[in-house]
Enzyme design. Structure first.
Site, PDB file in Angstrom:
ATOM      1  N   VAL A 126       0.761  -1.329  -0.052  1.00 40.69           N
ATOM      2  CA  VAL A 126      -0.085   0.007  -0.028  1.00 40.69           C
ATOM      3  C   VAL A 126       0.747   1.349   0.049  1.00 40.69           C
ATOM      4  O   VAL A 126       0.492   2.191  -0.583  1.00 40.69           O
ATOM      5  CB  VAL A 126      -1.160  -0.007   1.023  1.00 40.69           C
ATOM      6  N   ASP A 152      -2.971  -2.161  11.147  1.00 44.29           N
ATOM      7  CA  ASP A 152      -2.015  -2.720  12.081  1.00 44.29           C
ATOM      8  C   ASP A 152      -2.046  -2.125  13.430  1.00 44.29           C
ATOM      9  O   ASP A 152      -1.780  -2.703  14.488  1.00 44.29           O
ATOM     10  CB  ASP A 152      -0.454  -2.268  11.558  1.00 44.29           C
ATOM     11  N   SER A 153      -2.305  -0.805  13.454  1.00 44.72           N
ATOM     12  CA  SER A 153      -2.561  -0.254  14.785  1.00 44.72           C
ATOM     13  C   SER A 153      -3.627  -0.831  15.438  1.00 44.72           C
ATOM     14  O   SER A 153      -3.548  -0.812  16.728  1.00 44.72           O
ATOM     15  CB  SER A 153      -2.665   1.381  14.369  1.00 44.72           C
ATOM     16  N   HIS A 179       3.411  -0.915   6.054  1.00 44.65           N
ATOM     17  CA  HIS A 179       2.496  -1.626   6.420  1.00 44.65           C
ATOM     18  C   HIS A 179       2.917  -2.973   5.790  1.00 44.65           C
ATOM     19  O   HIS A 179       2.914  -3.565   4.537  1.00 44.65           O
ATOM     20  CB  HIS A 179       0.981  -1.182   5.308  1.00 44.65           C
TER      21      HIS A 179
END
Length: 320
Positions: A126, A152-153, A179
């Site tokens: 991305v 991911d967070s 990412h």
């Protein structure tokens, strides 16, 4: 942009597992009055539009239909999820050459339609594809946003919530960088109810090694899911909905996204995951986190990894 006041239009390009999950999340939340689905597989877009239409009696009225790139002309937001899927054993960066080719065939007709809104990119890798969208489109950098480390967070917050038995929404923690495999948890700024995560961890007997193991689990969670069911889509679909909501409702929300670096963290000319203010005009401000020296090095190393693959991929595309 739509000419009708308070009428917001979103065009989704890519109706695979991620795209259809995003479309479902948008329908569930009642976001945007017009939602267009574009894909090379027309029967699927028509079927999804009809299926999503049936949810309106339970959510909110919305015009949902299968469309073409020409429908982007008056859209407020174009969301790109189209691309080759990540296979078991394949890194996100392995996808770069395949998906750069696909992306180049998408962005041009979107821009040629007269589109003047905001691009939101989720196709992998991305960070690289967001940069390429910016380059291919010629748009201002604040109107090209990547999903970045939003998913991911969320994974980090869920993992910390489980570890410390708190609601993940009460955890303020970010994964930053690529990412992908070079991402990292910015533990130095992470908090739970205003308290530093490392302080909470120390009180509960959770060591730095335990936190590192948790971070590694977050980093590899996508691979676990891919190995089990073939792809990830519900999490990222919901993350895209959240970013879209911040844009369409001009929330000025601080979200972890893929943003263009212009000196922040000592980085330039790269899209990478960082907290940023997202609102109606796109990316309004990058929140430059006060990283530790070790974390800053990880951020810069992650950017170097991305830049090499990006430059190689763009060079190969130009030579074709």
């Amino acid at each position: 942009m739509s000419s009708m006041p308070n009428h917001q239009k979103v065009v989704l390009v890519g109706d695979g597992a991620v795209g259809s999950s995003y479309a479902f999340a948008m329908a569930q939340q009642g976001i945007a009055e017009e939602f267009v689905i574009v894909d090379v597989v027309k029967d699927r877009t028509k079927g999804d539009a009809l299926d999503l239409e049936d949810a309106q009696a339970f959510t909110a009225p919305k015009k949902i239909y299968s469309g073409e790139y020409s429908d982007c002309k008056d859209a407020d937001l174009v969301v790109i999820t189209a691309g080759a899927p990540q296979k078991p054993g394949e890194s996100r960066l392995d996808l770069v050459n395949k998906n750069l080719n696909i992306l180049s065939s998408i962005v041009k007709p979107v821009v040629d339609s007269g589109f003047d809104g905001i691009f939101l990119v989720a196709a992998n890798p991305v960070d690289i594809l967001t940069y390429a969208t910016w380059k291919f489109s010629g748009f201002p950098k604040d109107r090209v946003i990547g999903s970045g480390t939003s998913l991911d967070s969320s994974r980090l917050r869920v993992a910390l919530g489980k570890q410390f038995n708190v609601d993940p929404r009460s955890v303020d923690a970010y994964i930053m960088g690529e990412h992908g495999d070079s991402e990292f948890a910015a533990y130095s700024t992470a908090t739970i109810g205003t308290r530093p995560v490392r302080d909470v961890a120390k009180e509960q007997g959770v060591s730095d090694e335990d936190l590192a193991k948790l971070e590694d689990g977050v980093r590899n969670k996508a691979y676990d899911i891919i190995n089990l069911k073939g792809a990830t889509f519900y999490g990222i679909g919901t993350a895209l909905m959240r970013i879209s909501k911040a844009i369409l409702r001009d929330e000025n929300a601080v979200l972890p996204v893929g943003a263009y670096m212009d000196g922040q963290y000592g980085l330039n000319d790269i899209y990478i995951g960082t907290p940023a203010v997202i609102g109606g005009t796109g990316l309004k401000q990058i929140i430059e986190s006060p990283l530790s020296a070790d974390e800053l090095k990880k951020m810069q190393d992650s950017a170097a990894t991305l830049k090499k693959v990006l430059n190689d991929g763009l060079a190969e595309l130009e030579n074709k």
